[in-house]
Design a protein around this motif. Structure first.
Motif, PDB file in Angstrom:
ATOM      1  N   ALA A  73      57.901  29.044  -8.862  1.00 37.50           N
ATOM      2  CA  ALA A  73      57.576  30.342  -8.273  1.00 37.50           C
ATOM      3  C   ALA A  73      58.481  30.681  -7.095  1.00 37.50           C
ATOM      4  O   ALA A  73      58.698  31.836  -6.779  1.00 37.50           O
ATOM      5  CB  ALA A  73      56.115  30.345  -7.827  1.00 37.50           C
ATOM      6  N   ALA A  78      63.175  34.724 -13.135  1.00 32.29           N
ATOM      7  CA  ALA A  78      62.184  35.197 -14.096  1.00 32.29           C
ATOM      8  C   ALA A  78      62.603  34.720 -15.472  1.00 32.29           C
ATOM      9  O   ALA A  78      63.782  34.702 -15.794  1.00 32.29           O
ATOM     10  CB  ALA A  78      62.094  36.718 -14.076  1.00 32.29           C
ATOM     11  N   LEU A  86      53.046  36.279 -23.566  1.00 35.19           N
ATOM     12  CA  LEU A  86      52.272  37.337 -22.914  1.00 35.19           C
ATOM     13  C   LEU A  86      50.838  36.845 -22.760  1.00 35.19           C
ATOM     14  O   LEU A  86      50.397  35.967 -23.496  1.00 35.19           O
ATOM     15  CB  LEU A  86      52.303  38.613 -23.760  1.00 35.19           C
ATOM     16  N   TYR A  87      50.123  37.440 -21.796  1.00 28.31           N
ATOM     17  CA  TYR A  87      48.731  37.053 -21.603  1.00 28.31           C
ATOM     18  C   TYR A  87      47.879  37.906 -22.536  1.00 28.31           C
ATOM     19  O   TYR A  87      47.753  39.110 -22.337  1.00 28.31           O
ATOM     20  CB  TYR A  87      48.333  37.244 -20.142  1.00 28.31           C
ATOM     21  N   HIS A  89      44.781  38.498 -23.193  1.00 32.66           N
ATOM     22  CA  HIS A  89      43.568  39.218 -22.828  1.00 32.66           C
ATOM     23  C   HIS A  89      43.837  40.350 -21.848  1.00 32.66           C
ATOM     24  O   HIS A  89      42.924  41.039 -21.438  1.00 32.66           O
ATOM     25  CB  HIS A  89      42.567  38.242 -22.226  1.00 32.66           C
ATOM     26  N   MET A  90      45.105  40.519 -21.455  1.00 25.82           N
ATOM     27  CA  MET A  90      45.421  41.586 -20.508  1.00 25.82           C
ATOM     28  C   MET A  90      46.174  42.697 -21.236  1.00 25.82           C
ATOM     29  O   MET A  90      46.931  42.434 -22.160  1.00 25.82           O
ATOM     30  CB  MET A  90      46.322  41.064 -19.392  1.00 25.82           C
ATOM     31  N   PHE A  98      51.153  41.458 -13.465  1.00 28.84           N
ATOM     32  CA  PHE A  98      50.702  40.127 -13.048  1.00 28.84           C
ATOM     33  C   PHE A  98      51.569  39.467 -11.958  1.00 28.84           C
ATOM     34  O   PHE A  98      51.032  39.048 -10.927  1.00 28.84           O
ATOM     35  CB  PHE A  98      50.569  39.214 -14.271  1.00 28.84           C
ATOM     36  N   PRO A  99      52.886  39.374 -12.157  1.00 33.53           N
ATOM     37  CA  PRO A  99      53.675  38.733 -11.103  1.00 33.53           C
ATOM     38  C   PRO A  99      53.596  39.472  -9.765  1.00 33.53           C
ATOM     39  O   PRO A  99      53.611  38.836  -8.715  1.00 33.53           O
ATOM     40  CB  PRO A  99      55.111  38.749 -11.640  1.00 33.53           C
ATOM     41  N   ARG A 101      50.975  41.206  -8.758  1.00 30.35           N
ATOM     42  CA  ARG A 101      49.656  40.924  -8.220  1.00 30.35           C
ATOM     43  C   ARG A 101      49.657  39.581  -7.501  1.00 30.35           C
ATOM     44  O   ARG A 101      49.082  39.424  -6.437  1.00 30.35           O
ATOM     45  CB  ARG A 101      48.669  40.843  -9.380  1.00 30.35           C
ATOM     46  N   MET A 102      50.316  38.607  -8.132  1.00 29.63           N
ATOM     47  CA  MET A 102      50.375  37.277  -7.537  1.00 29.63           C
ATOM     48  C   MET A 102      51.141  37.321  -6.218  1.00 29.63           C
ATOM     49  O   MET A 102      50.892  36.545  -5.319  1.00 29.63           O
ATOM     50  CB  MET A 102      51.056  36.297  -8.492  1.00 29.63           C
ATOM     51  N   LYS A 104      50.991  39.742  -4.232  1.00 30.68           N
ATOM     52  CA  LYS A 104      50.196  40.601  -3.345  1.00 30.68           C
ATOM     53  C   LYS A 104      50.956  41.852  -2.919  1.00 30.68           C
ATOM     54  O   LYS A 104      50.935  42.260  -1.765  1.00 30.68           O
ATOM     55  CB  LYS A 104      49.748  39.813  -2.106  1.00 30.68           C
ATOM     56  N   ARG A 146      57.894  42.405 -17.756  1.00 27.20           N
ATOM     57  CA  ARG A 146      57.228  41.528 -16.804  1.00 27.20           C
ATOM     58  C   ARG A 146      58.249  40.790 -15.947  1.00 27.20           C
ATOM     59  O   ARG A 146      57.992  40.460 -14.796  1.00 27.20           O
ATOM     60  CB  ARG A 146      56.368  40.522 -17.581  1.00 27.20           C
ATOM     61  N   ARG A 150      59.813  41.961 -11.073  1.00 23.05           N
ATOM     62  CA  ARG A 150      59.867  41.047  -9.927  1.00 23.05           C
ATOM     63  C   ARG A 150      61.176  41.141  -9.174  1.00 23.05           C
ATOM     64  O   ARG A 150      61.327  40.548  -8.118  1.00 23.05           O
ATOM     65  CB  ARG A 150      59.703  39.605 -10.409  1.00 23.05           C
TER      66      ARG A 150
ATOM     67  N   GLU B 194      53.079  30.261 -14.161  1.00 20.24           N
ATOM     68  CA  GLU B 194      53.612  29.473 -13.051  1.00 20.24           C
ATOM     69  C   GLU B 194      54.858  30.149 -12.480  1.00 20.24           C
ATOM     70  O   GLU B 194      55.021  30.283 -11.270  1.00 20.24           O
ATOM     71  CB  GLU B 194      53.948  28.067 -13.553  1.00 20.24           C
ATOM     72  N   MET B 195      55.729  30.612 -13.387  1.00 22.24           N
ATOM     73  CA  MET B 195      56.945  31.285 -12.931  1.00 22.24           C
ATOM     74  C   MET B 195      56.615  32.619 -12.271  1.00 22.24           C
ATOM     75  O   MET B 195      57.332  33.069 -11.385  1.00 22.24           O
ATOM     76  CB  MET B 195      57.895  31.515 -14.095  1.00 22.24           C
ATOM     77  N   ASP B 196      55.518  33.236 -12.718  1.00 19.13           N
ATOM     78  CA  ASP B 196      55.118  34.504 -12.117  1.00 19.13           C
ATOM     79  C   ASP B 196      54.489  34.314 -10.747  1.00 19.13           C
ATOM     80  O   ASP B 196      54.055  35.271 -10.125  1.00 19.13           O
ATOM     81  CB  ASP B 196      54.117  35.239 -13.034  1.00 19.13           C
TER      82      ASP B 196
END
Ligand SMILES: Nc1ncnc2c1ncn2[C@@H]1O[C@H](COP(=O)(O)OP(=O)(O)OP(=O)(O)O)[C@@H](O)[C@H]1O
Ligand SMILES: [Mg+2]
Lengths: 334, 292
Positions: A73, A78, A86-87, A89-90, A98-99, A101-102, A104, A146, A150, B194-196
């Protein structure tokens, strides 16, 4: 910024050394392609750079700073995975967010970046769908989306197109190339498809069994392959590698001649042979010719209108300027 | 299964199983319904041969107006809920733990599954006499070792004790189902997260838990069905005393202790209704997960 340097990087799984110590420099903004046969360690090398695997020895520097011990991270890289990852359920929007959000990031900033990415990748109509409701190419674009929001120092792609059909692959290839032109960010791209490597790369890294065989621009590799492996790997169809007396005539253990550097004639030429299988592509025809005195068949490219058939006699003349010579160890003789 | 012929063939072949299952279910159900409308007190001389008096809904009225009815429903729900909570939470944690590459993984997995193979009666006896006995139990010794007063588990903390015993029995089931779900999670998704920039806890919350939701739903549904009819554990440990009388146990007492088959049958019908309410309720809130 995205300058990546590998210094004596080594990777072993238990006793098995997958990557013997290697050095590699990737300049800022470069499009680098790792190419090599299956199992040669391309993914492993990429994952080492990403930080998903620990190096056994050596250091990895990103923008001049030692990143060997940094968690993934923190490396500002990336990655786009072969399975897209991909996730499920999203929604597409949440996947892309997502990235951020992580990290912030403010909602406003998130939304503007999502809109921009969606527009650039033609995803605007799909933002509220889930990955399961998208086609392979669309999923691929979400994965890229995605990654770009970033604004990473470099993008890592692990065979991103291998799950797509041929037509889509050509399209996505162009899109990724265009994206690189637009963003001007370092990209490292893993593939075992040498056409992808040739068409997209600024710099190709040819790997075999974890060893770098050659690093260079696509044309450098095409024109002056450093050894037999690179010669055979780059170019389609493959370069003809000929051993025996014919090679000895050129003071070499092996000579190589590309199919496009042979002239075809029904009447006269240096080498005489019999036409075997022929592949008609319309614009070109590839003949597989059994030449008298050669152990292996020779592939040759001819125009689409050459009228030769199975069993016909054929004469081939190599362009002497473009014959590659290799010694017993397989290294190029200048 | 494409053609008409193969479809009707399939129907004929399935018929015996369907008929058997229907009979299996319908006969006891009809008998229960039948008895619930009758006055049937064998000790007072009522018998099937002599003919039973039709009493309408009297049994239903009496069962529901008894002072033990609502407490027993409450007890049932608390017990089921408690066991579900413990097994799901611990099951997820255990599954994650067992998924790690550890030394002796195979043996550890068998050990974790082992409680499931022990009969409920036996495990309840073991817990009662070996672990929870206030004088000789292992827990009592442990308490004394640390200078504390031993707890008489089954009378002072009876509900918690039974929840503990039943959870111990059902934890392996939950763990096993959840473990297979954990193992089916694509590792690239975790790496991507993890990368995100997602730290482990966020990866668990945003990636692992949603992936497990379907398995958790299945665990909850299946366990609820079985937990609504817990009996042996209560019978062996507290005998329904100290606030551990569930609906199932109340019915047992009406039929066997009071020898009132009509009243017990009416209770049985209530139990069926309760089970269905709980099932519909669960399907509503968690069943959505099964469609996606
Ligand atoms: N976790 C691991 N443990 C042991 N060996 C591994 C592990 N991961 C990869 N290898 C080995 O390392 C070698 C290189 O693997 P890698 O995945 O990097 O190949 P690749 O070049 O990406 O191949 P492909 O084109 O098929 O994806 C292979 O021989 C593989 O068996
Ligand atoms: Mg790979």
């Amino acid at each position: 910024m995205g300058r990546i340097q590998l210094k004596q990087v080594k990777k072993a799984f238990g006793d098995v050394v997958v990557i013997p110590p290697l050095d590699l420099e990737i300049e800022d903004g470069e499009f680098v392609v790792f190419v090599g046969p299956s199992g040669c360690g391309k993914s492993t090398l990429l994952r080492l750079i990403a930080g998903l695997e620990d190096t056994t020895a050596g250091t990895i520097e990103i923008d001049g700073q030692d990143a060997t011990g940094l968690p993934p991270a923190k490396r500002r890289l990336a990655m786009v995975f072969q399975s897209y990852a991909l996730y499920p359920h999203m929604t597409v929007r949440k996947n892309i967010a997502f990235p951020m959000r992580m990290a912030k990031m403010s909602l406003q900033e998130q939304n503007s970046r999502i809109e921009a990415a969606a527009k650039a990748l033609n995803l605007t109509d799909y933002l509220d769908r889930r990955p399961g409701q998208l086609s392979g190419g669309q999923r691929q674009r979400v994965a890229i989306g995605r990654a770009i929001v970033r604004e990473p120092a470099a993008f890592l792609f692990d065979e991103p197109l291998s799950n797509l059909d041929a037509a889509l692959r050509v399209g996505m290839r162009m899109e990724i190339s265009e994206l690189h032109k637009k963003l001007d960010t370092t990209m490292i791209y893993v593939t075992h498809d040498q056409v992808e490597a040739m068409t997209m790369a600024d710099k190709i890294v040819v790997l075999q069994a974890g060893v770098i065989e050659q690093v260079g621009s696509p044309l450098e590799l095409y024109r002056t392959p450093r050894n037999k492996f690179v010669a055979g790997f780059i170019g389609s169809p493959k370069m003809n590698l000929i051993e025996g007396p014919e090679a000895a005539k050129h003071n070499a253990a092996t000579i190589g001649i590309r199919p496009e550097h042979l002239t075809v004639s029904p009447e006269s030429g240096d080498w005489k042979g019999i036409v075997g299988v022929s592949e008609h592509l319309g614009s070109d025809t590839f003949f597989h010719v059994a030449v008298d005195g050669f152990a292996e068949t020779v592939t040759v490219r001819a125009g689409g209108d050459v009228d030769l058939h199975y069993g016909d006699a054929i004469y081939l003349t190599p362009d002497h300027e473009l014959i590659h010579r290799f010694d017993e160890k397989g290294l190029r003789i200048p | 299964m494409a053609t008409k012929a193969s479809r009707s063939a399939a129907r004929i072949m399935m018929a015996p199983a369907v008929i058997l299952l229907l009979g299996w279910m319908l006969v006891p159900l009809t008998l229960t319904l039948f008895f619930s409308f009758k006055k049937y007190l064998p000790m007072r001389g009522d018998s099937l041969e002599g003919g039973l008096d039709w009493v309408g809904f009297e049994n239903y009225g009496r069962f529901i107006s008894s002072s033990s009815f609502w407490p027993s429903v409450q007890t049932t729900l608390i017990m089921v809920g408690g066991v579900l909570l413990i097994t799901v939470v611990l099951g997820v944690l255990l599954a994650l733990l067992l998924d790690q590459p550890i030394w002796g993984q195979g043996v550890v997995r068998i050990l974790v599954i082992a409680p499931f193979f022990v009969m409920p009666t036996v495990s309840a006896l073991v817990w009662k006499n070996m672990l929870m006995d206030p004088v000789n139990g292992i827990l009592a010794h442990l308490w004394r070792f640390f200078g504390a007063e031993p707890v008489s588990w089954l009378s002072d903390a009876s509900m918690q004790s039974i929840i503990l015993i039943v959870s111990w029995q059902w934890l392996p089931f939950a763990t096993l189902i959840l473990l297979t779900a954990v193992q089916s999670l694509d590792s690239e998704q975790l790496e991507a997260a993890e990368m995100d920039g997602a730290p482990p806890l966020k990866r668990f919350w945003h990636i692992v838990l949603p992936h497990l939701s379907r398995a958790i739903t299945i665990v909850i549904l299946i366990q609820t069905i079985f937990l609504l009819s817990i009996f042996a554990e209560i019978f062996v440990t507290t005998g329904g005393a100290f606030g551990t009388r569930t609906l199932t146990y109340l019915i047992f007492q009406r039929v066997v202790d009071s020898q009132n088959i009509g009243l017990g049958s009416a209770g049985g019908v209530y139990a069926i209704i309760l089970a269905n309410i709980v099932a519909i309720f669960l399907m509503r809130i968690v069943g959505k997960n099964l469609d996606a």
